[in-house]
Write a protein that holds these residues in place. Structure first.
Motif, PDB file in Angstrom:
ATOM      1  N   ARG A  89       0.791  -0.720  -0.188  1.00 20.41           N
ATOM      2  CA  ARG A  89      -0.185  -0.125  -0.446  1.00 20.41           C
ATOM      3  C   ARG A  89       0.885   1.033   0.077  1.00 20.41           C
ATOM      4  NH1 ARG A  89      -4.875  -0.562   1.480  1.00 20.41           N
ATOM      5  NH2 ARG A  89      -4.019  -1.771   3.797  1.00 20.41           N
ATOM      6  N   GLY A  90       0.541   1.914  -0.872  1.00 23.66           N
ATOM      7  CA  GLY A  90       1.458   3.592  -0.774  1.00 23.66           C
ATOM      8  C   GLY A  90       2.310   3.309  -2.513  1.00 23.66           C
ATOM      9  N   ASP A  91       2.552   2.003  -2.758  1.00 25.51           N
ATOM     10  CA  ASP A  91       3.525   1.734  -3.561  1.00 25.51           C
ATOM     11  C   ASP A  91       2.898   3.015  -4.953  1.00 25.51           C
ATOM     12  OD1 ASP A  91       5.565   0.400  -2.363  1.00 25.51           O
ATOM     13  OD2 ASP A  91       4.630  -1.278  -3.735  1.00 25.51           O
ATOM     14  N   VAL A  92       3.905   3.466  -5.731  1.00 23.65           N
ATOM     15  CA  VAL A  92       3.544   3.838  -7.190  1.00 23.65           C
ATOM     16  C   VAL A  92       4.237   3.009  -8.353  1.00 23.65           C
ATOM     17  CG1 VAL A  92       3.558   5.954  -8.835  1.00 23.65           C
ATOM     18  CG2 VAL A  92       3.780   6.719  -5.983  1.00 23.65           C
ATOM     19  N   VAL A  93       2.883   3.056  -8.895  1.00 25.12           N
ATOM     20  CA  VAL A  93       3.238   1.772  -9.627  1.00 25.12           C
ATOM     21  C   VAL A  93       3.046   2.164 -11.347  1.00 25.12           C
ATOM     22  CG1 VAL A  93       2.802   0.144  -7.777  1.00 25.12           C
ATOM     23  CG2 VAL A  93       0.879   0.506  -9.957  1.00 25.12           C
ATOM     24  N   VAL A  94       3.460   1.261 -12.090  1.00 24.57           N
ATOM     25  CA  VAL A  94       2.837   1.588 -13.598  1.00 24.57           C
ATOM     26  C   VAL A  94       1.957   0.355 -14.283  1.00 24.57           C
ATOM     27  CG1 VAL A  94       3.305   1.336 -15.830  1.00 24.57           C
ATOM     28  CG2 VAL A  94       4.574   3.283 -14.150  1.00 24.57           C
ATOM     29  N   PHE A  95       0.999   0.311 -14.643  1.00 20.61           N
ATOM     30  CA  PHE A  95       0.410  -1.069 -14.752  1.00 20.61           C
ATOM     31  C   PHE A  95      -0.511  -0.662 -16.222  1.00 20.61           C
ATOM     32  CE2 PHE A  95      -2.167   2.006 -12.323  1.00 20.61           C
ATOM     33  CZ  PHE A  95      -3.413   2.266 -13.057  1.00 20.61           C
ATOM     34  N   LYS A  96      -1.011  -1.767 -17.231  1.00 23.36           N
ATOM     35  CA  LYS A  96      -1.382  -1.512 -18.127  1.00 23.36           C
ATOM     36  C   LYS A  96      -2.894  -1.892 -17.615  1.00 23.36           C
ATOM     37  CE  LYS A  96       1.551  -2.681 -21.346  1.00 23.36           C
ATOM     38  NZ  LYS A  96       2.189  -1.774 -22.368  1.00 23.36           N
ATOM     39  N   LEU A  97      -4.140  -0.606 -18.380  1.00 23.79           N
ATOM     40  CA  LEU A  97      -4.903  -0.053 -18.194  1.00 23.79           C
ATOM     41  C   LEU A  97      -6.356  -1.244 -18.203  1.00 23.79           C
ATOM     42  CD1 LEU A  97      -6.856   2.297 -17.599  1.00 23.79           C
ATOM     43  CD2 LEU A  97      -7.355   2.487 -20.108  1.00 23.79           C
ATOM     44  N   PRO A  98      -7.317  -1.313 -17.284  1.00 26.46           N
ATOM     45  CA  PRO A  98      -7.521  -2.896 -17.330  1.00 26.46           C
ATOM     46  C   PRO A  98      -8.620  -2.845 -18.621  1.00 26.46           C
ATOM     47  CG  PRO A  98      -7.891  -2.153 -15.379  1.00 26.46           C
ATOM     48  CD  PRO A  98      -7.157  -1.148 -15.838  1.00 26.46           C
ATOM     49  N   THR A  99      -9.282  -1.372 -19.586  1.00 23.90           N
ATOM     50  CA  THR A  99     -10.143  -1.296 -20.212  1.00 23.90           C
ATOM     51  C   THR A  99      -9.341  -1.190 -21.368  1.00 23.90           C
ATOM     52  OG1 THR A  99      -9.937   1.105 -19.877  1.00 23.90           O
ATOM     53  CG2 THR A  99     -12.053  -0.796 -19.047  1.00 23.90           C
ATOM     54  N   ASP A 100      -7.746  -1.192 -21.676  1.00 27.25           N
ATOM     55  CA  ASP A 100      -6.758  -0.769 -23.015  1.00 27.25           C
ATOM     56  C   ASP A 100      -5.892  -1.229 -22.905  1.00 27.25           C
ATOM     57  OD1 ASP A 100      -5.798  -0.225 -25.021  1.00 27.25           O
ATOM     58  OD2 ASP A 100      -6.000   2.070 -25.515  1.00 27.25           O
ATOM     59  N   ASN A 101      -5.519  -2.564 -22.758  1.00 29.72           N
ATOM     60  CA  ASN A 101      -4.188  -2.973 -22.419  1.00 29.72           C
ATOM     61  C   ASN A 101      -2.945  -2.399 -23.225  1.00 29.72           C
ATOM     62  OD1 ASN A 101      -4.960  -4.957 -20.661  1.00 29.72           O
ATOM     63  ND2 ASN A 101      -5.478  -6.483 -22.032  1.00 29.72           N
ATOM     64  N   SER A 102      -3.152  -1.714 -24.459  1.00 31.41           N
ATOM     65  CA  SER A 102      -2.282  -0.922 -24.504  1.00 31.41           C
ATOM     66  C   SER A 102      -1.655   0.268 -24.513  1.00 31.41           C
ATOM     67  CB  SER A 102      -2.481  -0.379 -26.150  1.00 31.41           C
ATOM     68  OG  SER A 102      -3.510   0.395 -26.238  1.00 31.41           O
ATOM     69  N   THR A 103      -2.609   0.481 -23.099  1.00 36.45           N
ATOM     70  CA  THR A 103      -2.107   2.310 -22.855  1.00 36.45           C
ATOM     71  C   THR A 103      -1.798   1.858 -21.383  1.00 36.45           C
ATOM     72  OG1 THR A 103      -4.428   3.212 -23.787  1.00 36.45           O
ATOM     73  CG2 THR A 103      -2.995   4.300 -21.448  1.00 36.45           C
ATOM     74  N   ASP A 104      -0.588   2.847 -20.809  1.00 34.91           N
ATOM     75  CA  ASP A 104      -0.165   3.225 -19.563  1.00 34.91           C
ATOM     76  C   ASP A 104      -0.628   3.657 -18.878  1.00 34.91           C
ATOM     77  OD1 ASP A 104       1.915   0.409 -20.157  1.00 34.91           O
ATOM     78  OD2 ASP A 104       2.989   1.950 -21.527  1.00 34.91           O
ATOM     79  N   VAL A 203     -14.053   5.310 -11.172  1.00 34.49           N
ATOM     80  CA  VAL A 203     -13.956   5.568 -12.124  1.00 34.49           C
ATOM     81  C   VAL A 203     -14.247   3.695 -12.784  1.00 34.49           C
ATOM     82  CG1 VAL A 203     -15.043   6.351 -13.993  1.00 34.49           C
ATOM     83  CG2 VAL A 203     -13.469   7.622 -12.858  1.00 34.49           C
ATOM     84  N   LEU A 204     -14.804   3.526 -12.367  1.00 36.62           N
ATOM     85  CA  LEU A 204     -14.877   1.212 -12.585  1.00 36.62           C
ATOM     86  C   LEU A 204     -15.474   1.214 -14.387  1.00 36.62           C
ATOM     87  CD1 LEU A 204     -17.604   0.299  -9.635  1.00 36.62           C
ATOM     88  CD2 LEU A 204     -15.197   0.512  -9.680  1.00 36.62           C
ATOM     89  N   ASN A 205     -15.869   2.398 -15.067  1.00 43.00           N
ATOM     90  CA  ASN A 205     -16.152   2.271 -16.736  1.00 43.00           C
ATOM     91  C   ASN A 205     -14.848   2.490 -17.186  1.00 43.00           C
ATOM     92  OD1 ASN A 205     -16.736   4.758 -16.516  1.00 43.00           O
ATOM     93  ND2 ASN A 205     -18.291   4.886 -17.292  1.00 43.00           N
ATOM     94  N   ALA A 206     -13.761   3.048 -16.744  1.00 42.04           N
ATOM     95  CA  ALA A 206     -12.468   3.769 -17.348  1.00 42.04           C
ATOM     96  C   ALA A 206     -11.804   3.147 -17.234  1.00 42.04           C
ATOM     97  CB  ALA A 206     -12.578   4.988 -17.218  1.00 42.04           C
ATOM     98  N   VAL A 207     -11.662   2.897 -15.258  1.00 45.81           N
ATOM     99  CA  VAL A 207     -10.404   1.949 -14.678  1.00 45.81           C
ATOM    100  C   VAL A 207     -10.726   1.127 -14.006  1.00 45.81           C
ATOM    101  CG1 VAL A 207      -8.005   2.648 -13.922  1.00 45.81           C
ATOM    102  CG2 VAL A 207      -9.045   3.923 -14.978  1.00 45.81           C
ATOM    103  N   GLY A 208     -11.044   1.238 -13.297  1.00 45.58           N
ATOM    104  CA  GLY A 208     -12.158   0.075 -11.889  1.00 45.58           C
ATOM    105  C   GLY A 208     -10.642  -0.764 -11.427  1.00 45.58           C
ATOM    106  N   TYR A 209     -10.909  -1.580 -10.877  1.00 41.33           N
ATOM    107  CA  TYR A 209      -9.736  -2.395 -10.211  1.00 41.33           C
ATOM    108  C   TYR A 209      -8.777  -3.137 -10.872  1.00 41.33           C
ATOM    109  CZ  TYR A 209     -13.947  -1.960  -6.996  1.00 41.33           C
ATOM    110  OH  TYR A 209     -15.180  -2.062  -6.520  1.00 41.33           O
ATOM    111  N   VAL A 210      -7.426  -2.796 -10.938  1.00 43.26           N
ATOM    112  CA  VAL A 210      -6.419  -3.304 -11.826  1.00 43.26           C
ATOM    113  C   VAL A 210      -5.680  -4.702 -11.202  1.00 43.26           C
ATOM    114  CG1 VAL A 210      -4.323  -2.712 -12.568  1.00 43.26           C
ATOM    115  CG2 VAL A 210      -5.133  -1.219 -11.644  1.00 43.26           C
ATOM    116  N   PRO A 211      -6.322  -5.533 -12.047  1.00 41.71           N
ATOM    117  CA  PRO A 211      -5.324  -7.250 -12.036  1.00 41.71           C
ATOM    118  C   PRO A 211      -4.006  -6.850 -12.292  1.00 41.71           C
ATOM    119  CG  PRO A 211      -7.162  -7.283 -14.182  1.00 41.71           C
ATOM    120  CD  PRO A 211      -6.233  -5.576 -13.127  1.00 41.71           C
TER     121      PRO A 211
END
Length: 251
Positions: A89-104, A203-211
């Motif tokens: 908790r508190g880490d700053v992370v880069v992730f692929k957007l769940p709704t668009d896996n080409s976007t960081d 914003v669940l429909n744009a980002v939501g929970y990140v796997p």
């Protein structure tokens, strides 16, 4: 004849050595980028004032192990993660957007699997307990006309001791009061430090929970920074555009 022949061989050998060195350098760069550290630049203000537009940072690819998104183009070599270690908790992370896996995206980990997260009057609540939030000096920025703009700034301190600054542009924004978000197993809840200017897990429909699989790595250090509106490669503008005080800032 022998001298000319020796010169031809030398030239040919020199070209071969040059090609060999270039190929080795490219392979080394690919290995470092895939398995160790990947550079990223910050294009938006959603993580102000922790990260600013124009910051360049290194992201640790090995911090949480490797998933398909550790590799270029998201090559699907295996499921889940290998040599995995869970984000804190508190880490700053880069992730692929769940709704668009080409976007960081880059955000801060606020909710862990199984957590219940809610915003109440601008305060983050984790499992029914408000996060410590202390008012500090305003952040000062400039508007398009060069005038000073003061923004309310708070220091949040999580239960594990992680502390960071957040901005509150609007004391009554639409995301300052939310329903309870229940983080599913194997997922994380991400938020930007610039709370009223961040499209994140709220914003669940744009980002939501990140796997967990979508997490690329942990942001470690700012290695370069230039003023917004400038490019790092415009070296003829240095040092006037370089934010020297931000270079080598640990995250």
């Amino acid at each position: 004849m022998s001298v000319a022949g020796d010169k031809y061989k030398t030239d040919k050998g020199g070209l071969g050595e040059t090609v060999k060195i270039v190929v080795q350098a490219l392979v080394l760069a690919l290995v470092v980028r895939t398995f160790l550290f990947q550079p990223f630049s910050i294009p938006s203000g959603s993580m102000k004032d922790t990260l600013l537009v124009g910051d360049y940072l290194f992201v640790s690819k090995f911090a949480y192990g490797y998933s398909r998104y550790s590799f270029p183009f998201g090559i699907d070599l295996f499921e889940g993660r290998v040599w995995s270690a869970e984000p804190k908790r508190g880490d700053v992370v880069v992730f692929k957007l769940p709704t668009d896996n080409s976007t960081d995206y880059i955000k801060r980990v606020i909710g862990l699997p199984g957590d219940k997260i809610q915003m109440i009057n601008g305060v983050v609540n984790i499992n029914g307990k408000p996060v410590q939030r202390d008012r500090v000096d305003d952040a000062v920025t400039r508007d398009q006309f060069g005038g000073e703009v003061h923004i309310a700034q708070y220091r949040e301190t999580l239960d594990n001791g992680t502390s960071y600054l957040t901005l509150d542009l609007d004391p009554d924004s639409v995301l300052d009061n939310t329903p309870v978000y229940e983080v599913p197993p194997g997922h994380y809840f991400m938020m930007g430090d610039n709370r009223d200017n961040s499209q994140d897990s709220r914003v669940l429909n744009a980002v939501g929970y990140v796997p967990f699989e979508n997490i690329v790595g942990r942001a470690e250090i700012i290695f370069f920074s230039v003023e917004e509106g400038n490019a790092a490669w415009e070296f003829w503008k240095w040092p006037w555009t370089v934010r020297a005080s931000r270079i080598f800032t640990l995250l």
